[in-house]
Design a protein around this motif. Sequence first.
Motif, short mmCIF file in Angstrom:
data_model
loop_
_atom_site.label_atom_id
_atom_site.label_comp_id
_atom_site.label_asym_id
_atom_site.label_seq_id
_atom_site.Cartn_x
_atom_site.Cartn_y
_atom_site.Cartn_z
N SER A 243 62.40 9.60 40.04
CA SER A 243 61.16 9.04 40.59
C SER A 243 61.18 7.51 40.59
N VAL A 244 62.01 6.93 39.73
CA VAL A 244 62.11 5.46 39.70
C VAL A 244 63.54 5.03 40.00
N ALA A 245 64.23 5.84 40.82
CA ALA A 245 65.65 5.58 41.09
C ALA A 245 65.88 4.36 41.97
N ASN A 246 64.92 4.08 42.86
CA ASN A 246 65.07 2.94 43.77
C ASN A 246 63.69 2.43 44.17
N PHE A 247 63.69 1.40 45.01
CA PHE A 247 62.43 0.75 45.36
C PHE A 247 61.47 1.71 46.07
N ALA A 248 61.98 2.47 47.05
CA ALA A 248 61.10 3.36 47.81
C ALA A 248 60.49 4.42 46.91
N ALA A 249 61.31 4.98 46.00
CA ALA A 249 60.80 6.00 45.07
C ALA A 249 59.72 5.38 44.17
N MET A 250 59.96 4.13 43.72
CA MET A 250 58.97 3.46 42.86
C MET A 250 57.66 3.24 43.61
N GLN A 251 57.77 2.96 44.91
CA GLN A 251 56.54 2.76 45.70
C GLN A 251 55.72 4.06 45.76
N ASN A 252 56.39 5.19 45.94
CA ASN A 252 55.67 6.48 45.91
C ASN A 252 54.90 6.63 44.60
N CYS A 253 55.58 6.30 43.51
CA CYS A 253 54.95 6.44 42.19
C CYS A 253 53.77 5.49 42.05
N ALA A 254 53.95 4.27 42.54
CA ALA A 254 52.86 3.29 42.43
C ALA A 254 51.63 3.79 43.17
N ARG A 255 51.83 4.44 44.31
CA ARG A 255 50.68 4.98 45.07
C ARG A 255 50.00 6.07 44.27
N ILE A 256 50.78 6.89 43.58
CA ILE A 256 50.19 7.97 42.76
C ILE A 256 49.33 7.35 41.65
N MET B 112 47.87 4.41 41.64
CA MET B 112 46.68 3.71 42.15
C MET B 112 45.65 4.67 42.76
N ALA B 113 46.08 5.89 43.06
CA ALA B 113 45.14 6.85 43.65
C ALA B 113 44.21 7.46 42.61
N ASN B 114 44.51 7.25 41.32
CA ASN B 114 43.68 7.85 40.27
C ASN B 114 43.23 6.77 39.29
N ASP B 115 41.93 6.45 39.32
CA ASP B 115 41.40 5.40 38.45
C ASP B 115 41.61 5.69 36.96
N ALA B 116 41.71 6.97 36.65
CA ALA B 116 41.87 7.35 35.23
C ALA B 116 43.27 7.03 34.70
N THR B 117 44.23 6.78 35.61
CA THR B 117 45.59 6.49 35.15
C THR B 117 45.69 5.04 34.71
N ARG B 118 45.69 4.83 33.40
CA ARG B 118 45.74 3.46 32.87
C ARG B 118 47.01 3.21 32.07
N VAL B 119 47.75 4.27 31.79
CA VAL B 119 49.03 4.08 31.10
C VAL B 119 50.10 4.80 31.90
N PHE C 8 50.15 18.17 33.54
CA PHE C 8 50.45 18.49 34.92
C PHE C 8 51.91 18.16 35.21
N VAL C 9 52.60 19.00 35.96
CA VAL C 9 53.97 18.69 36.39
C VAL C 9 54.01 18.76 37.91
N GLY C 10 54.46 17.68 38.55
CA GLY C 10 54.51 17.68 40.01
C GLY C 10 55.60 16.75 40.52
N SER C 11 55.75 16.71 41.84
CA SER C 11 56.81 15.90 42.44
C SER C 11 56.27 14.56 42.93
N SER C 12 56.90 13.47 42.51
CA SER C 12 56.41 12.15 42.93
C SER C 12 56.72 11.91 44.41
N ARG C 13 57.65 12.68 44.96
CA ARG C 13 57.96 12.53 46.38
C ARG C 13 56.96 13.29 47.25
N GLU C 14 56.43 14.38 46.71
CA GLU C 14 55.50 15.22 47.47
C GLU C 14 54.27 15.55 46.64
N PRO C 15 53.49 14.51 46.28
CA PRO C 15 52.35 14.79 45.40
C PRO C 15 51.31 15.70 46.06
#
Length: 448
Positions: free
Chosen positions: A13-26, A28-35, A276-283
Amino acid sequence: MNMLNIAKFGGTSVANFAAMQNCARIVMANDATRVVVVSASAGVTNYLVELANDDLTESQIDMLVKQIEKIELAILEQLSDPAETRIELQCLLSELSELAHNKVDLLSAEGKDGLLSMGERMSSLLFTAVLKQLGSPAVNFDARRVIKTDSQFGQGTPDISAIEQQAQLLMTPALAEQVLVTQGFIGSDANNKTTTLGRGGSDYTAALLAEALDAQTCEIWTDVIGVYTTDPRITDKARPLPELSFDEAAEMATFGAKVLHPATMVPALRKNIRVFVGSSREPEKGGTWIAKDCGDEPYYRAVTRRKDQVMVTVKTPSMLYAPGFLSQVFGIIAKHNISVDLVTTSEISVSLTIDNPPNSVRNKINQKTIEDLRQICEVTVEEGYDLVTVVGNNMHSQAGVSSRIFNALQNHNLRMICYGANPHNMSFLVNENNSSQVVTDLHQELFE
Ligand code: ADP
Ligand code: ASP
Ligand code: MG
């Protein structure tokens, strides 16, 4: 703060820049995610283990360091404003190179852990920069300030109350304003020496922080859309499970479902935190929710496989009616800091299995262990086995539950069978060349 979620992103999920961007969107989509807890970018820890374990020439060391540099710099170069991060990354890369060349320090488990920690230290720096670039108030937080462990380098045991105290003191006050991006896998002992939690330990870090910070949920984002009926790499008939109980997930993780580190469920269970377990590429595809109870308790839930098992058989005629023999055997194994999995006994012999994966930093069975055992008994060591386990519920409560399992296994050689310590799993030691077929056959009989 009302709701708190911890999000962990694994190596792919953090293998490269594009993968990291997917994760960053995940994130930022949830205000409760602070860590946010991140693993090292895919492949980096394996390179570090090679650097730490092997007797390498200077040029081999340089080559491995270059491979790691390539992964990290490729991410850096895609940042729109890399200047500040570049300085910090260059410091970490220099530290890494210095540690990798310091062969004397690398002789100790302590020295190895310093080197192994570099992957997460670099990925968390880069992921913080990606989040900031997308407009999140992210800061990089050193997990070693909070994840306190004992001094068993390579496999540190967390100090739960120290972690809670540190997390409440150093992390909680910041969470309202900032998103803390921290490293999985790494911690520090009472002398502030860097320790690690064992391979795959970032999941465990996320669960430990969820516990310490009183989070309601903990998300494990990886490369599959949840926990499956078996490893989807073994059979394409594997299907994702929408729900699992803590107990089922813990059994699966213990018996080889690599998607979760074996200890992950322990903190979740203590504080009743949903995982929860899910895919950062296909949330958008959803995933598996793991909770205290889930709707049903089927006899069969999943089939797991753990590779690289060694079977040790110790034999002595004097075991017959001899009290204390087993404790002597286990005493020797414990002295070598090796952990035993399955055990079966007969009149004069005991067989046990030991995990022996190639990239592990844990102690392996070695000549010295065998010599010590030979002082008290005959010893045979057999390699080349995998452990296949059917995980389920209450297998003892109805006739016919095991016969379906054995039906699926009728064409396979079984080297060892374990059942009975609890009614929720049945394990089989089989030849490694045969284990994919064993899993596939069990899966077909029980789930298709
Ligand atoms: P990460 O780097 O995100 O921590 P891992 O490689 O540690 O990811 O774990 C994810 C992998 O676990 C999957 O790619 C899959 O091959 C493997 N796996 C093994 N058993 C299972 C299972 N029952 N369900 C899902 N994935 C599994
Ligand atoms: N980077 C560590 C490993 O590869 C920890 C993890 O990924 O969970 O084992
Ligand atoms: Mg993992």
